[in-house]
Design an enzyme around this catalytic site. Structure first.
Site, mmCIF file in Angstrom:
data_model
loop_
_atom_site.group_PDB
_atom_site.id
_atom_site.type_symbol
_atom_site.label_atom_id
_atom_site.label_comp_id
_atom_site.label_asym_id
_atom_site.label_seq_id
_atom_site.Cartn_x
_atom_site.Cartn_y
_atom_site.Cartn_z
ATOM 1 N N HIS A 41 17.146 -57.879 -10.035
ATOM 2 C CA HIS A 41 17.227 -58.656 -11.199
ATOM 3 C C HIS A 41 18.451 -59.074 -11.726
ATOM 4 O O HIS A 41 19.022 -58.397 -12.686
ATOM 5 C CB HIS A 41 16.598 -57.887 -12.304
ATOM 6 C CG HIS A 41 15.068 -57.160 -12.297
ATOM 7 N ND1 HIS A 41 14.198 -58.054 -12.884
ATOM 8 C CD2 HIS A 41 14.791 -56.351 -11.492
ATOM 9 C CE1 HIS A 41 12.643 -57.473 -12.310
ATOM 10 N NE2 HIS A 41 13.150 -56.482 -11.759
ATOM 11 N N GLU B 150 19.009 -61.396 -13.787
ATOM 12 C CA GLU B 150 18.861 -61.853 -14.996
ATOM 13 C C GLU B 150 19.054 -60.755 -16.036
ATOM 14 O O GLU B 150 19.248 -61.073 -17.263
ATOM 15 C CB GLU B 150 17.430 -62.491 -15.305
ATOM 16 C CG GLU B 150 16.286 -61.567 -15.122
ATOM 17 C CD GLU B 150 15.894 -61.192 -13.850
ATOM 18 O OE1 GLU B 150 16.556 -61.376 -12.936
ATOM 19 O OE2 GLU B 150 14.510 -60.494 -13.623
ATOM 20 N N CYS C 256 12.132 -60.084 -8.032
ATOM 21 C CA CYS C 256 11.341 -58.830 -7.973
ATOM 22 C C CYS C 256 9.932 -59.269 -7.769
ATOM 23 O O CYS C 256 9.470 -59.571 -6.568
ATOM 24 C CB CYS C 256 11.710 -58.007 -9.203
ATOM 25 S SG CYS C 256 11.248 -56.424 -8.915
ATOM 26 N N ILE D 206 14.075 -52.495 -10.420
ATOM 27 C CA ILE D 206 12.992 -51.857 -11.095
ATOM 28 C C ILE D 206 11.570 -51.888 -10.544
ATOM 29 O O ILE D 206 11.134 -52.909 -10.229
ATOM 30 C CB ILE D 206 12.868 -52.484 -12.841
ATOM 31 C CG1 ILE D 206 14.605 -52.531 -13.252
ATOM 32 C CG2 ILE D 206 11.822 -51.862 -13.414
ATOM 33 C CD1 ILE D 206 14.478 -53.288 -14.389
ATOM 34 N N ARG D 207 11.207 -50.830 -10.229
ATOM 35 C CA ARG D 207 10.073 -50.514 -9.226
ATOM 36 C C ARG D 207 10.042 -51.937 -8.121
ATOM 37 O O ARG D 207 9.020 -52.703 -8.075
ATOM 38 C CB ARG D 207 8.664 -50.829 -9.950
ATOM 39 C CG ARG D 207 8.599 -49.456 -10.775
ATOM 40 C CD ARG D 207 7.361 -49.388 -11.608
ATOM 41 N NE ARG D 207 5.990 -49.678 -11.364
ATOM 42 C CZ ARG D 207 5.287 -49.057 -10.426
ATOM 43 N NH1 ARG D 207 5.628 -47.793 -10.186
ATOM 44 N NH2 ARG D 207 4.300 -49.455 -9.896
ATOM 45 N N ARG E 297 5.431 -54.108 -1.931
ATOM 46 C CA ARG E 297 5.702 -53.883 -3.411
ATOM 47 C C ARG E 297 5.812 -52.371 -3.538
ATOM 48 O O ARG E 297 5.541 -51.419 -2.891
ATOM 49 C CB ARG E 297 4.089 -53.982 -3.798
ATOM 50 C CG ARG E 297 3.902 -55.577 -4.194
ATOM 51 C CD ARG E 297 2.425 -55.472 -4.855
ATOM 52 N NE ARG E 297 2.548 -54.958 -6.286
ATOM 53 C CZ ARG E 297 1.687 -54.368 -6.969
ATOM 54 N NH1 ARG E 297 0.597 -53.983 -6.125
ATOM 55 N NH2 ARG E 297 1.726 -54.075 -8.135
ATOM 56 N N GLY F 198 8.698 -59.009 -13.275
ATOM 57 C CA GLY F 198 7.605 -58.727 -14.140
ATOM 58 C C GLY F 198 6.518 -57.799 -13.306
ATOM 59 O O GLY F 198 6.775 -56.721 -12.854
ATOM 60 N N GLU F 199 5.227 -58.328 -13.178
ATOM 61 C CA GLU F 199 4.317 -57.670 -12.567
ATOM 62 C C GLU F 199 3.500 -58.776 -11.603
ATOM 63 O O GLU F 199 2.799 -59.592 -12.327
ATOM 64 C CB GLU F 199 3.480 -56.993 -13.473
ATOM 65 C CG GLU F 199 1.943 -56.216 -12.827
ATOM 66 C CD GLU F 199 2.482 -55.372 -11.616
ATOM 67 O OE1 GLU F 199 3.252 -54.459 -11.741
ATOM 68 O OE2 GLU F 199 2.019 -55.583 -10.608
ATOM 69 N N SER F 200 3.694 -58.611 -10.152
ATOM 70 C CA SER F 200 3.018 -59.587 -9.674
ATOM 71 C C SER F 200 1.511 -59.834 -9.518
ATOM 72 O O SER F 200 0.995 -60.877 -9.437
ATOM 73 C CB SER F 200 3.379 -59.401 -8.125
ATOM 74 O OG SER F 200 2.985 -58.162 -7.517
#
Ligand code: GLN
Length: 193
Positions: A173, A175, A79, A135-136, A108, A47-49
């Site tokens: 990922h 998942e 991630c 992804i990023r 990151r 997601g976004e840390s």
């Protein structure tokens, strides 16, 4: 059958619940400290840390999470989840905190400038090659002596999967694929703990 929680503040929670269930584990979403008390292990999703850190702080989960991990609860971060499990981060925003637990420095958005997202075939934990979705994604810049490197990726054999005791982290990922190999590996860790 162990109960494995998925930290459900932000990110791809549903996908992890699905993959965990496919390994035969009992999986449930964890949003509150009381829910954390009921699980044997925890997955921290992609997601976004920065958002995940702020929400964990706002929901009074940061300290309980740190405590459970210190007490030896198995945890797996993918991630953004890898960033959350890092003792040290590079490229974080001002004041960004992690849960910590793995003696590593994670950068990151490390692959970001060259390619925002990509797929690669990588060997995970000597169990054969599998498709990995980035992804990023972060990569691991440095690890302490107690950390086992489980996978590397191009360019430059960057570290993308690590394990320290009962803690597991991947830059990619699993998942988001139908391959449950990494989740099965984690479920085995949980059963053995
Ligand atoms: N770049 C994101 C972060 O810093 C991680 C991306 C991801 O989880 N797909 O948290």
């Amino acid at each position: 059958m162990p109960t494995i929680g998925v930290l459900a503040l932000q990110g791809d929670v549903r996908e992890h619940l699905h993959s965990l269930t496919a390994t035969g584990a009992k999986a449930l979403a964890v949003r509150r400290p009381e829910e954390l008390d009921t699980v044997d292990a925890l997955v921290i999703p992609g997601g976004e840390s920065t958002t995940m850190w702020k929400l964990a702080d706002a929901f009074d989960l940061l300290q309980p999470l740190r405590l459970r991990i210190k007490e030896g609860m198995p945890a797996y971060g993918s991630c953004a989840g890898m960033i959350m499990l890092a003792d040290r981060i590079e490229g974080g925003i001002e004041g960004q905190q992690t849960i910590g637990g793995i003696d590593m420095t994670v950068r990151r958005n490390a692959f970001g400038r060259q390619v925002d997202s990509f797929e690669a075939d990588i060997d995970f934990a000597g169990r054969g090659r599998r498709r990995a979705v980035f992804i990023r994604a972060p990569w691991v810049e440095a690890v302490g002596s107690g950390v086992e490197v489980l996978a590397v990726a191009e360019p430059g054999d960057r570290i993308v999967a690590v394990r320290q005791g009962s803690l597991l982290a991947t830059s990619f990922h699993p998942e988001l694929t139908v391959d449950i190999g990494v989740h099965s590996y984690f479920a085995e860790m949980v059963r053995a703990s």
